[in-house]
Design an enzyme around this catalytic site. Sequence first.
Site, PDB file in Angstrom:
ATOM      1  N   ASP A  46     -14.181  -7.160  -8.540  1.00 21.40           N
ATOM      2  CA  ASP A  46     -14.608  -7.378  -7.290  1.00 21.40           C
ATOM      3  C   ASP A  46     -15.923  -8.375  -7.349  1.00 21.40           C
ATOM      4  O   ASP A  46     -16.966  -8.186  -7.948  1.00 21.40           O
ATOM      5  CB  ASP A  46     -14.740  -6.094  -6.482  1.00 21.40           C
ATOM      6  N   GLU A  60      -1.892   0.600  -8.625  1.00 20.25           N
ATOM      7  CA  GLU A  60      -3.464   0.210  -8.592  1.00 20.25           C
ATOM      8  C   GLU A  60      -4.219   1.336  -7.900  1.00 20.25           C
ATOM      9  O   GLU A  60      -3.705   1.916  -7.017  1.00 20.25           O
ATOM     10  CB  GLU A  60      -3.610  -0.972  -7.518  1.00 20.25           C
ATOM     11  N   LYS A 111       0.905  -1.173  -0.037  1.00 22.34           N
ATOM     12  CA  LYS A 111      -0.026  -0.036   0.010  1.00 22.34           C
ATOM     13  C   LYS A 111       0.832   1.272   0.083  1.00 22.34           C
ATOM     14  O   LYS A 111       1.768   1.304   0.567  1.00 22.34           O
ATOM     15  CB  LYS A 111      -0.873   0.084   1.394  1.00 22.34           C
ATOM     16  N   HIS A 150      -9.774  -8.560  -7.338  1.00 25.39           N
ATOM     17  CA  HIS A 150      -9.494  -8.020  -6.037  1.00 25.39           C
ATOM     18  C   HIS A 150     -10.071  -9.132  -4.953  1.00 25.39           C
ATOM     19  O   HIS A 150     -11.027  -9.855  -5.163  1.00 25.39           O
ATOM     20  CB  HIS A 150     -10.491  -6.692  -5.756  1.00 25.39           C
ATOM     21  N   ASP A 194      -0.233  -0.024  -4.661  1.00 23.69           N
ATOM     22  CA  ASP A 194      -1.704   0.489  -4.441  1.00 23.69           C
ATOM     23  C   ASP A 194      -1.891   1.622  -3.742  1.00 23.69           C
ATOM     24  O   ASP A 194      -1.799   1.861  -2.473  1.00 23.69           O
ATOM     25  CB  ASP A 194      -2.296  -0.776  -3.822  1.00 23.69           C
ATOM     26  N   GLU A 221     -11.577  -2.653  -8.342  1.00 24.03           N
ATOM     27  CA  GLU A 221     -12.085  -3.222  -7.013  1.00 24.03           C
ATOM     28  C   GLU A 221     -13.389  -2.378  -6.679  1.00 24.03           C
ATOM     29  O   GLU A 221     -14.380  -2.768  -6.076  1.00 24.03           O
ATOM     30  CB  GLU A 221     -11.069  -3.248  -5.929  1.00 24.03           C
TER      31      GLU A 221
END
Lengths: 431, 431
Positions: free
Chosen positions: B324, B274, B220, B351, B248, B301
């Site tokens: 997702d 992402e 992240k 996701h 992400d 997602e």
Amino acid sequence: MGAVITGVETVDLRFPTSRELDGSDAMNEAPDYSAAYVVLRTEGDTPDGHGFTFTIGRGNELAVQAAELVGARAVGMDVDEVVGDLGAFARHLDGDSQLRWLGPHKGAIHLGTAAVVNAAWDLAGKRAGKPVWKLLSDMAPAQIVDLVDWRYLRDALTPDAARAMLERAEPGRAEREQTLRDNGYPAYTTSAGWLGYDDVKLARLCREAVDAGWDSIKIKVGADVDDDVRRCRIVRDTIGPGRRLMIDANQTLGVDEAVAWWERLREFDVWWFEEPTSPDDVLGHAAIARRIAPTHVATGEHGHNAVMFKQFLTSGGMGICQLDACRLGGVNEAVAVLLLAAARGVPVCPHAGGVGLCELVQHLSMFDYVAVSGSAEDRMVEYVDHLHEHFVDPVRMNGSFYLPPTAPGYSSEIRPETLRDFAWPHGSSWA
Amino acid sequence: MGAVITGVETVDLRFPTSRELDGSDAMNEAPDYSAAYVVLRTEGDTPDGHGFTFTIGRGNELAVQAAELVGARAVGMDVDEVVGDLGAFARHLDGDSQLRWLGPHKGAIHLGTAAVVNAAWDLAGKRAGKPVWKLLSDMAPAQIVDLVDWRYLRDALTPDAARAMLERAEPGRAEREQTLRDNGYPAYTTSAGWLGYDDVKLARLCREAVDAGWDSIKIKVGADVDDDVRRCRIVRDTIGPGRRLMIDANQTLGVDEAVAWWERLREFDVWWFEEPTSPDDVLGHAAIARRIAPTHVATGEHGHNAVMFKQFLTSGGMGICQLDACRLGGVNEAVAVLLLAAARGVPVCPHAGGVGLCELVQHLSMFDYVAVSGSAEDRMVEYVDHLHEHFVDPVRMNGSFYLPPTAPGYSSEIRPETLRDFAWPHGSSWA
């Protein structure tokens, strides 16, 4: 420390409009116009703030519950701080990451945000002793820019460019405000053309509309193209060649299908084709717009946030911007869209009708005219003659013009007896 | 007349994951992973269907209530008819125009639809005695095409073209199914790189991941770029040059800001970036993709419906498709996205994580491999090692590969003691 917001009250308000097929269209065959209604309660002499979002019946309880979840974030806040920085307030409401997951900035949670933000603007207007259009129109350009959450918008419009645009409009504000007070703001009517009305009623209502001074009339299409050819012919024959005819398919068609539909109806000189396809299809609308010019593509009533409008406006997919005061996250996000539209020279003709949408969007269009685009050319607010009697400060029409509201607030307060009688499911209209 | 669906039961299920900062990222600093859980009850010996949608805590009650409203439309329906035409069933659930207004096809109401549709697929799998990936993979091309609502998709892909694509993949189905049973389906891990973890924990988890056989690792980013430079360096130094590093940002950045962020991190050889910006910004993602190639833009997602994916895929804004299973309207809309992605040659890397997303999306990717794209190249399912113990048929990993589920259904059934203990707010974990 001044007065604080002491609580958030909600009402699940529903009107049984499906009984008469008022509001019927190709997608929404039998709506019960509804509002998730919010009151921000305050201490002492401080006025309360009234706001709402709009739905069409079943599921309104989700918007009510969303408003309660979002509104809980306002409880305990100082009223002066809230109304002193409504941009920060709106961003604060948006700042619960767990609730954000349900959107972000779309669906029930965003409808709930809209209701609470709108209530805060009603409170701000009442506290300032001004209708919201005037409160906005009196703000300095930098203050207006600060109302907006710019995080995702800067690639299309920077805050500096927005401020410069507003500054260019500043010298003409007073003159345009006077024009507004003298003439009102132009409107068009949708009351004649609901899909559930038969041909005789359609012709009669069109004739009555022309007699009452309307020169822009919208009808619903999109269920059966042969029916639509017949209905458009009735309207064009009745209103004559000099008036505008707009059509609205309410999202029922695919991209190629929409163009084919328009081919059948173009002989009736259609000024705009509204919601031809999915409200999420930016690129689809842009493709349709290229193929049906000079008919304009109109969309936006289901445009759920400013990021979508940014794309519609920059791609050419939105020739007419029909923002909705309750689907966007309230006044702040509507201001963002007004700025984006003005920067691209796209006329804003807000979605109205429903419950109280006319009451709200008149403020936004009047602010746009006075302080943002500075123009009323090709701009009109939708007008539908339903449910105004339930409002404390209903719209006032001068023929086909909205007169500017004079009462402080956002014209969003509903009468107590309506809140009692139309509360779902136990009010007297539902019991 | 066979057995009917006799009722819809729901559970508001929440796990207190925020206590450990599992799942923390730049947008979602403290999620409580949650599920709006649905059981479609049936008569007699007919199995029940279990499904859910995923949220991160507060507001899960909106998804629960939405599932109840949508699910009510299923009650009384004949089970054989439902499982015999799941496309018609999904369109029927979607067909309440009043509920549609709350979306359409987005937000809480669409999350509720997803939960009910997923439950129906679990029921269909159990009734057929097959895991859902196998049930889908055994369908004829025309049957698969019929699962999809094509209304808004035909301009990008016609049903005929989709069928022809599926027919081209048909001869290789058996061989790929065998490969899947022998090797499993490739995965990548996100468990190492949550934003709330300190550098020491990050390095340790990366080392452990490499030792366990993972060669694609995601972390992240998006809160502080200097922190991200340091953290990416730790990861790259730990995993070495031959493995994939993905980052992400969880929607935290504007378009230009995202490109600037990537400029600071590109030295670490980032394979995908992402959710750089708003999940609604098709054109923004396309602009970013053009500017950060050959790093791929990954998103999806929060892609709420197939119309959004259509645009992301045709515009070049989505180099990696991260659908997702719970934000789309269940299996049917996921199938639509698999078809659109395969037609454009875009790899699908779903996701996962959350509550049970790994359990669901493995079915979708395995179906994609066997019968749609026919390829596992550049394709991986996200893997996060949380909360699997609550499932009756949890994912089974073979190193960094998902093994194909063998139990009938959608692997979506949660253990009864979990439903009891984590029910919010009165379960023992919350009381």
